[in-house]
Design an enzyme around this catalytic site. Structure first.
Site, PDB file in Angstrom:
ATOM      1  N   TRP A 160       0.858  -1.188   0.000  1.00  0.00           N
ATOM      2  CA  TRP A 160       0.000   0.000   0.000  1.00  0.00           C
ATOM      3  C   TRP A 160       0.895   1.238   0.000  1.00  0.00           C
ATOM      4  CZ3 TRP A 160      -0.367   3.923   3.814  1.00  0.00           C
ATOM      5  CH2 TRP A 160      -1.274   4.940   3.466  1.00  0.00           C
ATOM      6  N   GLU A 215      -2.972  -2.999  -2.542  1.00  0.00           N
ATOM      7  CA  GLU A 215      -4.130  -2.436  -1.834  1.00  0.00           C
ATOM      8  C   GLU A 215      -4.482  -1.051  -2.391  1.00  0.00           C
ATOM      9  OE1 GLU A 215      -3.358  -1.719   2.326  1.00  0.00           O
ATOM     10  OE2 GLU A 215      -5.454  -1.281   2.785  1.00  0.00           O
ATOM     11  N   LYS A 273      -6.964   2.450  -2.843  1.00  0.00           N
ATOM     12  CA  LYS A 273      -7.619   3.358  -1.914  1.00  0.00           C
ATOM     13  C   LYS A 273      -8.255   4.494  -2.695  1.00  0.00           C
ATOM     14  CE  LYS A 273      -6.651   5.800   2.371  1.00  0.00           C
ATOM     15  NZ  LYS A 273      -5.791   5.844   3.546  1.00  0.00           N
ATOM     16  N   ASP A 326      -9.540  -3.347   1.224  1.00  0.00           N
ATOM     17  CA  ASP A 326      -9.699  -2.768   2.565  1.00  0.00           C
ATOM     18  C   ASP A 326     -11.076  -2.112   2.564  1.00  0.00           C
ATOM     19  OD1 ASP A 326      -9.764  -0.653   4.564  1.00  0.00           O
ATOM     20  OD2 ASP A 326      -7.614  -0.964   4.856  1.00  0.00           O
ATOM     21  N   HIS A 375     -11.720   1.639   2.111  1.00  0.00           N
ATOM     22  CA  HIS A 375     -11.095   2.317   0.978  1.00  0.00           C
ATOM     23  C   HIS A 375     -11.998   2.548  -0.224  1.00  0.00           C
ATOM     24  CE1 HIS A 375      -6.651   1.492   2.270  1.00  0.00           C
ATOM     25  NE2 HIS A 375      -7.375   2.053   3.213  1.00  0.00           N
ATOM     26  N   HIS A 378      -8.316  -6.349   4.208  1.00  0.00           N
ATOM     27  CA  HIS A 378      -8.056  -5.583   5.413  1.00  0.00           C
ATOM     28  C   HIS A 378      -9.426  -5.258   5.984  1.00  0.00           C
ATOM     29  CE1 HIS A 378      -3.745  -3.726   5.135  1.00  0.00           C
ATOM     30  NE2 HIS A 378      -3.747  -5.012   5.407  1.00  0.00           N
ATOM     31  N   ASP A 436     -12.332   6.508   5.614  1.00  0.00           N
ATOM     32  CA  ASP A 436     -11.382   5.474   6.032  1.00  0.00           C
ATOM     33  C   ASP A 436     -10.797   5.827   7.392  1.00  0.00           C
ATOM     34  OD1 ASP A 436      -9.494   3.339   5.903  1.00  0.00           O
ATOM     35  OD2 ASP A 436      -7.987   4.715   5.163  1.00  0.00           O
ATOM     36  N   ASP A 471     -10.567   3.983  10.102  1.00  0.00           N
ATOM     37  CA  ASP A 471      -9.898   2.913  10.834  1.00  0.00           C
ATOM     38  C   ASP A 471     -10.371   2.739  12.274  1.00  0.00           C
ATOM     39  OD1 ASP A 471      -7.968   1.776   8.864  1.00  0.00           O
ATOM     40  OD2 ASP A 471      -7.326   3.860   8.768  1.00  0.00           O
ATOM     41  N   ASP A 489      -7.164  -4.305  10.157  1.00  0.00           N
ATOM     42  CA  ASP A 489      -6.418  -3.056   9.946  1.00  0.00           C
ATOM     43  C   ASP A 489      -7.185  -1.876  10.535  1.00  0.00           C
ATOM     44  OD1 ASP A 489      -4.776  -1.004   9.119  1.00  0.00           O
ATOM     45  OD2 ASP A 489      -5.402  -1.081   7.025  1.00  0.00           O
TER      46      ASP A 489
END
Ligand code: RNT
Ligand code: ZN
Length: 409
Positions: free
Chosen positions: A177, A218, A220, A251, A254, A278, A286, A288, A318
């Site tokens: 990433w 990955e 995004k 992910d 993303h 992820h 995003d 997290d 993640d």
């Protein structure tokens, strides 16, 4: 209560014993970076690259020993098969720069993971939090020295990944990433992508055993400070992966909020042997946040389970929350993932698929609603019991906080 629950599920043709057995075999790769707010051990003191940890909860792990102690404690409260997901920035005692990292800088992690009897280690080149991130760019940089530095870093990471795979006898996912992008309207959208493509070609020119190392990319949609353009977009990486026989990593933080990774998993399974994930929780963006047992998590788990893809889909967590106890964040997210998998394992998928194929949509809707009420919690508790764990984990973490974390400030 478990015997009762078993019967209730059996009425739908679901075998709870089989579900529990299967759940034990599905590895979840747990990210080391929840423990120290993604700072790493190789000299960085702040996070960059369009990602951000917010919060100031005391007790952040400040070195290898503290991080190991926290991982050991947190992992001891997690059921199921576990892998450790490392970033290259967690090299131990390296005196060389990231382009020259070697397996030996990660040998202490291998030793530790073996002590914990983990299934293996997954890996990520770290293209953030480093002075060679020239203007926030790495593999797509127009500056040749910068681009080359990061190509060399990724090549080093492939060699380290192969070392992990050899040590554990299980394949290592090595996920690339990069935060590369632009804050405002770019003057050129193609050239950075062509440079990224060239960099990836160079990285993959390293000789490595594809059975041991699964290289993933990955994508995004955007990052903080890089809102207008991301070099590693979804289309870019999916095409690159398809043409070069590597793996896509999805992910779920993303994508646009109405795009669902649960729907992308079966799309990719139609073309790829392996799909990497992820799992995170995006709140509006995003962000997290800690993974919780929410609808999309359950949908993701369903797509893994009902498509017989528990071997094909590589599950990794993640997220990074610094506003709450970091060990609790770890355990809560890992247990939510496991619980979602158990939920999916307890669904009579064959029956439901048949209803769909026979266009019996009324019955399908009713049954899908009905099974939501089945006693998942009781089967979950039985699973925990068999794993030697209790439903409640906070008291132990609170004690650890009082005894260990409080001393760290
Ligand atoms: C960032 C990506 C990436 C990182 C980790 C630390 O948006 O999700 O996977 O979170 O590599
Ligand atoms: Zn990610």
């Amino acid at each position: 209560m478990y015997e009762q629950a078993k019967k209730l599920y059996a009425n739908y043709g679901v075998d709870t014993e089989k579900a529990i057995q299967t759940l034990k075999t599905i590895p979840v790769s747990i990210h080391c970076w929840q423990g120290d707010d993604v700072i790493g051990l190789d000299g960085s003191d702040s996070l960059s690259g369009g990602i951000q940890t917010t919060g100031n909860y005391p007790g952040r792990a400040r070195n290898f020993e503290e991080l190991k102690a926290d991982i050991k404690k947190a992992f001891s409260l997690m059921p199921g098969k576990k892998r450790l997901n490392l970033h290259a920035s967690y090299a131990v005692g390296a005196t060389v720069d990231r382009d020259k990292y070697e397996p030996k800088h990660f040998a202490p992690w291998v030793e530790f993971a073996k002590q914990l009897k983990l299934d293996g280690i997954d890996f990520n080149p770290t293209m953030f939090g480093h002075p060679m991130m020239k203007d926030g760019l790495s593999l797509s940089s127009p500056d040749e020295a910068t681009r080359k530095f990061w190509v060399e870093h990724c090549k080093a990471c492939i060699r380290i990944s192969e070392y992990f795979a050899t040590e554990f006898g299980t394949p290592t996912v090595m996920n690339i990433w990069i935060p590369d992008g632009y804050k405002d309207v770019p003057a050129d959208r193609l050239s950075p992508r062509l440079r990224l493509k060239k960099s990836l070609d160079e990285i993959l020119s390293v000789k490595y055993d594809k059975k041991k190392v699964i290289v993933a990319v990955e994508s995004k949609v955007f990052g903080i400070g890089v809102e207008s353009y991301t070099v590693g977009s979804n289309e870019f990486y999916q095409n690159y992966a398809a043409k070069n026989d590597i793996c896509c990593l999805l992910d779920n933080g993303h994508y646009h909020p109405l795009e669902y990774v649960s729907d992308k998993i079966p799309s990719l399974l139609a073309f790829y042997d392996t799909v990497a994930l992820h799992v995170t929780r995006g709140v509006r963006w995003d962000s997290d946040h800690v993974v919780l047992l929410e609808d999309e998590l359950k949908e993701i788990a369903k797509e893994i389970v009902r498509n017989d893809a528990t071997d094909k889909v590589k599950i990794a967590l993640d997220y990074f929350d610094a506003s709450i106890n970091r060990l609790s964040a770890w355990v809560t997210g890992q247990r939510a993932m496991q619980k979602a998998l158990l939920f999916a394992l307890l669904i009579p998928h064959d029956k439901l698929k048949k209803l769909q194929d026979n266009s019996e949509f009324t019955e399908l809707m009713v049954m899908q609603e009905e099974i939501k009420d089945l006693p998942l919690g009781i089967v979950w508790n039985e699973y925990l019991k068999r794993e030697g764990l209790a439903e409640s984990y906070l008291p132990e973490i609170t004690t650890y906080e009082k005894q260990i974390l409080k001393e760290r400030n």
